[in-house]
Design a protein around this motif. Sequence first.
Motif, PDB file in Angstrom:
ATOM      1  N   ILE A 207       0.866  -1.183   0.000  1.00 57.25           N
ATOM      2  CA  ILE A 207       0.000   0.000   0.000  1.00 57.25           C
ATOM      3  C   ILE A 207       0.900   1.230   0.000  1.00 57.25           C
ATOM      4  N   ALA A 208       0.884   1.970  -1.086  1.00 53.44           N
ATOM      5  CA  ALA A 208       1.736   3.165  -1.181  1.00 53.44           C
ATOM      6  C   ALA A 208       1.145   4.307  -0.349  1.00 53.44           C
ATOM      7  N   VAL A 209       2.025   5.095   0.236  1.00 52.39           N
ATOM      8  CA  VAL A 209       1.603   6.290   0.975  1.00 52.39           C
ATOM      9  C   VAL A 209       1.907   7.498   0.088  1.00 52.39           C
ATOM     10  N   LEU A 210       0.853   8.192  -0.344  1.00 49.05           N
ATOM     11  CA  LEU A 210       0.995   9.308  -1.272  1.00 49.05           C
ATOM     12  C   LEU A 210       0.788  10.624  -0.528  1.00 49.05           C
ATOM     13  N   VAL A 211       1.867  11.372  -0.336  1.00 48.80           N
ATOM     14  CA  VAL A 211       1.823  12.645   0.405  1.00 48.80           C
ATOM     15  C   VAL A 211       1.712  13.798  -0.577  1.00 48.80           C
ATOM     16  N   PHE A 212       0.697  14.630  -0.409  1.00 54.87           N
ATOM     17  CA  PHE A 212       0.510  15.800  -1.267  1.00 54.87           C
ATOM     18  C   PHE A 212       1.154  17.025  -0.628  1.00 54.87           C
ATOM     19  N   ALA A 213       2.082  17.630  -1.358  1.00 55.44           N
ATOM     20  CA  ALA A 213       2.800  18.805  -0.854  1.00 55.44           C
ATOM     21  C   ALA A 213       2.750  19.910  -1.891  1.00 55.44           C
ATOM     22  N   CYS A 214       3.069  21.129  -1.438  1.00 52.53           N
ATOM     23  CA  CYS A 214       3.056  22.272  -2.353  1.00 52.53           C
ATOM     24  C   CYS A 214       4.187  23.236  -1.990  1.00 52.53           C
ATOM     25  N   ASN A 215       3.894  24.144  -1.086  1.00 52.38           N
ATOM     26  CA  ASN A 215       4.867  25.190  -0.778  1.00 52.38           C
ATOM     27  C   ASN A 215       5.105  25.355   0.722  1.00 52.38           C
ATOM     28  N   ARG A 216       5.062  24.232   1.448  1.00 52.18           N
ATOM     29  CA  ARG A 216       5.286  24.295   2.894  1.00 52.18           C
ATOM     30  C   ARG A 216       6.472  23.402   3.272  1.00 52.18           C
TER      31      ARG A 216
ATOM     32  N   ILE B 290       5.608   8.073  -1.290  1.00 48.14           N
ATOM     33  CA  ILE B 290       5.749   8.914  -2.478  1.00 48.14           C
ATOM     34  C   ILE B 290       5.284  10.312  -2.108  1.00 48.14           C
ATOM     35  N   VAL B 291       6.100  11.308  -2.393  1.00 49.57           N
ATOM     36  CA  VAL B 291       5.701  12.696  -2.152  1.00 49.57           C
ATOM     37  C   VAL B 291       5.486  13.365  -3.500  1.00 49.57           C
ATOM     38  N   THR B 292       4.265  13.795  -3.738  1.00 54.98           N
ATOM     39  CA  THR B 292       3.945  14.483  -4.980  1.00 54.98           C
ATOM     40  C   THR B 292       3.834  15.980  -4.697  1.00 54.98           C
ATOM     41  N   GLN B 293       4.641  16.776  -5.414  1.00 53.84           N
ATOM     42  CA  GLN B 293       4.717  18.212  -5.125  1.00 53.84           C
ATOM     43  C   GLN B 293       4.154  19.050  -6.267  1.00 53.84           C
ATOM     44  N   ASP B 294       3.310  19.969  -5.900  1.00 59.17           N
ATOM     45  CA  ASP B 294       2.782  20.971  -6.832  1.00 59.17           C
ATOM     46  C   ASP B 294       3.492  22.295  -6.542  1.00 59.17           C
ATOM     47  N   CYS B 295       3.175  23.333  -7.271  1.00 64.62           N
ATOM     48  CA  CYS B 295       3.615  24.711  -7.010  1.00 64.62           C
ATOM     49  C   CYS B 295       5.038  25.026  -7.482  1.00 64.62           C
TER      50      CYS B 295
ATOM     51  N   ASP C  75       0.298  18.475   6.081  1.00 65.33           N
ATOM     52  CA  ASP C  75       0.277  19.099   7.410  1.00 65.33           C
ATOM     53  C   ASP C  75      -0.392  18.217   8.459  1.00 65.33           C
ATOM     54  N   LEU C  76      -0.602  16.949   8.141  1.00 68.19           N
ATOM     55  CA  LEU C  76      -1.246  16.052   9.099  1.00 68.19           C
ATOM     56  C   LEU C  76      -0.230  15.460  10.072  1.00 68.19           C
ATOM     57  N   ASP C  77      -0.664  15.260  11.318  1.00 71.07           N
ATOM     58  CA  ASP C  77       0.136  14.527  12.291  1.00 71.07           C
ATOM     59  C   ASP C  77      -0.229  13.047  12.184  1.00 71.07           C
ATOM     60  N   ILE C  78       0.770  12.189  12.245  1.00 71.15           N
ATOM     61  CA  ILE C  78       0.575  10.757  12.072  1.00 71.15           C
ATOM     62  C   ILE C  78       0.572  10.063  13.433  1.00 71.15           C
ATOM     63  N   SER C  79      -0.441   9.242  13.676  1.00 69.47           N
ATOM     64  CA  SER C  79      -0.534   8.526  14.945  1.00 69.47           C
ATOM     65  C   SER C  79       0.263   7.223  14.879  1.00 69.47           C
ATOM     66  N   PRO C  80       0.643   6.671  16.029  1.00 70.38           N
ATOM     67  CA  PRO C  80       1.443   5.435  16.043  1.00 70.38           C
ATOM     68  C   PRO C  80       0.742   4.241  15.388  1.00 70.38           C
ATOM     69  N   ASP C  81      -0.604   4.230  15.410  1.00 71.72           N
ATOM     70  CA  ASP C  81      -1.328   3.095  14.830  1.00 71.72           C
ATOM     71  C   ASP C  81      -1.780   3.357  13.397  1.00 71.72           C
ATOM     72  N   PHE C  82      -1.223   4.367  12.769  1.00 77.19           N
ATOM     73  CA  PHE C  82      -1.589   4.756  11.397  1.00 77.19           C
ATOM     74  C   PHE C  82      -1.481   3.570  10.429  1.00 77.19           C
ATOM     75  N   TYR C  83      -0.352   2.909  10.421  1.00 75.82           N
ATOM     76  CA  TYR C  83      -0.124   1.830   9.457  1.00 75.82           C
ATOM     77  C   TYR C  83      -0.926   0.575   9.789  1.00 75.82           C
ATOM     78  N   SER C  84      -1.015   0.226  11.055  1.00 82.42           N
ATOM     79  CA  SER C  84      -1.777  -0.974  11.421  1.00 82.42           C
ATOM     80  C   SER C  84      -3.265  -0.784  11.116  1.00 82.42           C
ATOM     81  N   TYR C  85      -3.749   0.443  11.279  1.00 81.69           N
ATOM     82  CA  TYR C  85      -5.152   0.743  10.972  1.00 81.69           C
ATOM     83  C   TYR C  85      -5.446   0.504   9.498  1.00 81.69           C
TER      84      TYR C  85
END
Length: 282
Positions: A100-109, A132-137, A205-215
């Motif tokens: 399961i890929a983790v796709l992070v959306f980023a821009c100018n932060r 995978i980090v996908t960047q716009d901007c 800008d999301l905070d990741i919880s310890p059970d993120f992946y197991s969930y």
Amino acid sequence: MKKRIAVIGVTIFVLWNVVTIFVILSQLSTKRAPGVTEKITQLEEKIKSQVQANQELLQLLMQHKNKNSLLDYNFSKSKDKAHSSHSLEEEKPVVDDSVIAVLVFACNRPTVQRNLDQLLKYRPSERKFPIIVTQDCGHQPTADVIQSYADKLTHIKHPYLDDIILPKKEKKFAGYHKIARHYKWALNYTFHKLNYSAVIIVEDDLDISPDFYSYFASTYKILHADPTLWCVSAWNDNGKVNLIEDNPELLYRTDFFPGLGWMLKKNNVGRIRTQMAENVLG
């Protein structure tokens, strides 16, 4: 319907016997005339004959009912067997090592660093959960932060950075159109270029919880097994202390799309492609 016919037949049989007895009593209650004994004997013979005919009719009705019940049973078994075979043929078993890929959306932060640090900290397997980090901007300071992680993740850049031409009444929504354009391109790239079958979409800008992946690893099995589910989300807009259950194993099925941190399968993307803005590229 078949059961109703059998019930009606039995009811008719009972009513016919009641009428027959009523006729007999009526005959007996009338004043006896000459030859009454002979008439009573004739009535008795008719009653015996009718009772025998009614018994034969009842037997036929019961045989018909049993035959229909057997047909219903066999049909039900055949249907269940066919459904079971269909399920085995159509649904592939979910394996525990599904990627399961983790796709992070980023821009100018550049603060995306906080999000990436948490994702890497709690990630149980690089192979199972590639990031995978996908960047716009085209924001270079943000790009520098992402690239500093080197081979710990994959950095892709949205190639369409031009302004979108919109009607005057929609210009105030230009930002949303750009985000939709980025989403469409990034999902197409991840599913069709990188060939992943499922992704977890995360805002930078999301905070990741310890059970993120197991969930998500656990709920992926549900998403795979139930074609009526569109996605699985780890975000709840109403997740306030006084509005949630104190039960970490409780899941809600909802028609309200939470967004932000959610998992989507490749074959579900087709449901939204045609609904995206017509001028979205990618």
